[in-house]
Design a protein around this motif. Structure first.
Motif, PDB file in Angstrom:
ATOM      1  N   SER A 149      27.358 128.886 125.004  1.00 31.55           N
ATOM      2  CA  SER A 149      27.490 129.153 123.721  1.00 31.55           C
ATOM      3  C   SER A 149      27.051 130.618 123.480  1.00 31.55           C
ATOM      4  CB  SER A 149      26.870 128.168 122.832  1.00 31.55           C
ATOM      5  OG  SER A 149      27.222 126.908 123.118  1.00 31.55           O
ATOM      6  N   VAL A 150      27.886 131.174 122.664  1.00 29.53           N
ATOM      7  CA  VAL A 150      27.583 132.517 122.308  1.00 29.53           C
ATOM      8  C   VAL A 150      27.967 132.650 120.674  1.00 29.53           C
ATOM      9  CG1 VAL A 150      28.512 135.318 122.429  1.00 29.53           C
ATOM     10  CG2 VAL A 150      28.487 133.552 124.525  1.00 29.53           C
ATOM     11  N   SER A 192      21.699 123.211 111.434  1.00 34.21           N
ATOM     12  CA  SER A 192      21.950 123.484 109.960  1.00 34.21           C
ATOM     13  C   SER A 192      21.599 124.705 109.417  1.00 34.21           C
ATOM     14  CB  SER A 192      21.047 122.400 109.202  1.00 34.21           C
ATOM     15  OG  SER A 192      19.528 122.619 109.115  1.00 34.21           O
ATOM     16  N   ASP A 193      20.749 125.608 110.198  1.00 39.25           N
ATOM     17  CA  ASP A 193      20.489 127.061 109.927  1.00 39.25           C
ATOM     18  C   ASP A 193      21.082 128.096 111.058  1.00 39.25           C
ATOM     19  OD1 ASP A 193      18.836 126.234 111.981  1.00 39.25           O
ATOM     20  OD2 ASP A 193      16.899 127.111 111.186  1.00 39.25           O
ATOM     21  N   SER A 194      21.964 127.372 111.591  1.00 40.32           N
ATOM     22  CA  SER A 194      22.686 128.276 112.622  1.00 40.32           C
ATOM     23  C   SER A 194      23.655 129.166 112.606  1.00 40.32           C
ATOM     24  CB  SER A 194      22.713 127.666 113.936  1.00 40.32           C
ATOM     25  OG  SER A 194      23.295 128.327 114.959  1.00 40.32           O
ATOM     26  N   PHE A 239      20.175 131.021 115.785  1.00 38.61           N
ATOM     27  CA  PHE A 239      21.297 130.738 116.670  1.00 38.61           C
ATOM     28  C   PHE A 239      21.084 129.259 117.541  1.00 38.61           C
ATOM     29  CE2 PHE A 239      24.234 130.676 120.813  1.00 38.61           C
ATOM     30  CZ  PHE A 239      25.534 130.525 119.972  1.00 38.61           C
ATOM     31  N   GLU A 240      21.556 128.176 117.246  1.00 36.31           N
ATOM     32  CA  GLU A 240      21.121 126.941 118.186  1.00 36.31           C
ATOM     33  C   GLU A 240      22.310 125.890 118.023  1.00 36.31           C
ATOM     34  OE1 GLU A 240      19.179 125.386 120.812  1.00 36.31           O
ATOM     35  OE2 GLU A 240      17.818 126.522 119.731  1.00 36.31           O
ATOM     36  N   VAL A 241      22.643 125.503 119.149  1.00 32.57           N
ATOM     37  CA  VAL A 241      23.583 124.475 119.609  1.00 32.57           C
ATOM     38  C   VAL A 241      22.930 123.201 120.037  1.00 32.57           C
ATOM     39  CG1 VAL A 241      25.803 123.885 120.606  1.00 32.57           C
ATOM     40  CG2 VAL A 241      25.546 126.192 119.694  1.00 32.57           C
ATOM     41  N   ARG A 242      23.271 122.184 119.563  1.00 32.76           N
ATOM     42  CA  ARG A 242      22.890 120.790 119.960  1.00 32.76           C
ATOM     43  C   ARG A 242      24.020 119.883 120.621  1.00 32.76           C
ATOM     44  NH1 ARG A 242      18.872 118.119 115.797  1.00 32.76           N
ATOM     45  NH2 ARG A 242      20.718 118.340 114.423  1.00 32.76           N
TER      46      ARG A 242
END
Length: 234
Positions: A231-232, A108-110, A55-58
Motif C-alpha cells: 500500500s502507498v 478512520s484517520d488515514s 497512513f494505515e491500512v488494516r
C-alpha cells in the motif's frame, strides 16, 4: 577689560550649555521611542497548524465477512493474517479449487491508499513438505476483487458457487509467483472496503517444469503461500 573677559566667559558657558542641550535632546529622543512587535505561529486556538498525515491500512480475513471492529487488524510482516479457506484445503485432489476471502481498508484517520497485490512467497516460520517445490509450481491462483462502500460486505460470497460472479479477476489461473498488474484504491478515513477472493486450484494434469513425473508424486505435500498487499498513500 574685566567686563570684556566676563562677556567672553558668559558666551562660552552659553555655547557649552547649548551643546549640552542638543546632546540632551538627542538622548531623550532615543530613550523615549516606542516599539511594537507582532508575532504569528503555525496554528490557532492552541492547536498546531502544521503536521503530517496518518497512513494505515488494516486487513480482515473473516469468512463470511464481518465488519465488527475486532475483525480488523494490522499484520504487517510475513506471514501475516491466516486466510480461511473453504473445506478440503489441506486434502486437495487433482482438479480441486479452494477459496478464501480478505478485505482491506484504511483506518478512520488515514489518508487514501493505492494497493498492489504482490506475488506469493513462502510464509516464514511455517514448516512445509514440498520437495523440489513441485506442489508450489503446480498450484494456480485466481484473485477476484470488488470495491464497496464501508461497511458493506462483498456482493457475492467467496465460494465455488459465487466466485465467478465477482467479475473479471485481478489475476486469473496463474502460478503463485505472479503479481497483479493493476492497482486498487482505498478511500481515506475508512471510506471504502476492497474485498478480495483468492481461488487456489490444483490442476488435473501434471504441469511442465516439475521434478515429479506423475500427479501421484504430489501426494502428501504441503505449501504455505503468503501474499503482500503493498500500500502507498495517495
Amino acid at each position: 577689560m574685566g567686563n570684556s573677559r566676563k562677556t567672553r566667559n558668559t558666551r562660552k558657558i552659553a555655547a557649552i550649555a547649548a551643546g549640552a542641550l542638543v546632546v540632551g535632546i538627542g538622548a531623550t529622543y532615543t530613550l523615549a521611542s516606542w516599539n511594537d512587535s507582532e508575532w504569528v505561529w503555525g496554528g490557532a486556538g492552541g492547536v498546531p497548524g502544521v503536521g503530517t498525515s496518518t497512513f494505515e491500512v488494516r486487513q480482515n480475513t473473516t469468512s463470511p465477512f464481518s465488519d465488527v471492529e475486532p475483525s480488523w487488524a494490522n499484520r504487517e510482516t510475513n506471514s501475516g493474517g491466516g486466510l480461511t479457506f473453504t473445506a478440503g484445503a489441506i486434502t486437495l485432489s487433482p482438479g480441486d479449487t479452494i477459496y478464501a476471502p480478505v478485505a482491506l481498508r484504511t483506518t478512520s484517520d488515514s489518508a487514501a491508499a493505492t494497493v498492489t497485490l504482490n506475488q506469493a512467497v513462502p510464509a516464514t516460520a511455517v514448516t512445509v513438505v514440498d520437495n523440489s517445490q513441485d506442489l508450489w509450481k503446480s498450484i494456480r491462483v485466481t484473485v477476484y476483487t470488488e470495491k464497496r462502500t464501508t461497511p458493506a460486505g462483498p456482493t457475492h460470497t467467496c465460494t465455488a458457487a459465487n466466485a465467478a460472479s465477482w467479475g473479471t479477476p485481478l489475476i486469473s489461473d496463474v502460478t503463485l509467483d505472479t503479481a497483479a498488474s493493476t492497482t486498487q484504491t482505498l478511500d481515506a478515513q475508512a471510506g471504502s472496503t476492497q474485498h478480495y477472493c483468492f481461488a487456489l486450484r490444483l490442476p488435473a494434469t501434471l504441469q511442465a517444469g516439475l521434478t515429479a513425473t506423475s500427479l501421484d508424486a504430489l501426494q502428501g505435500r504441503t505449501i504455505a503461500p503468503a501474499w503482500e498487499f503493498r500500500s502507498v498513500s495517495g
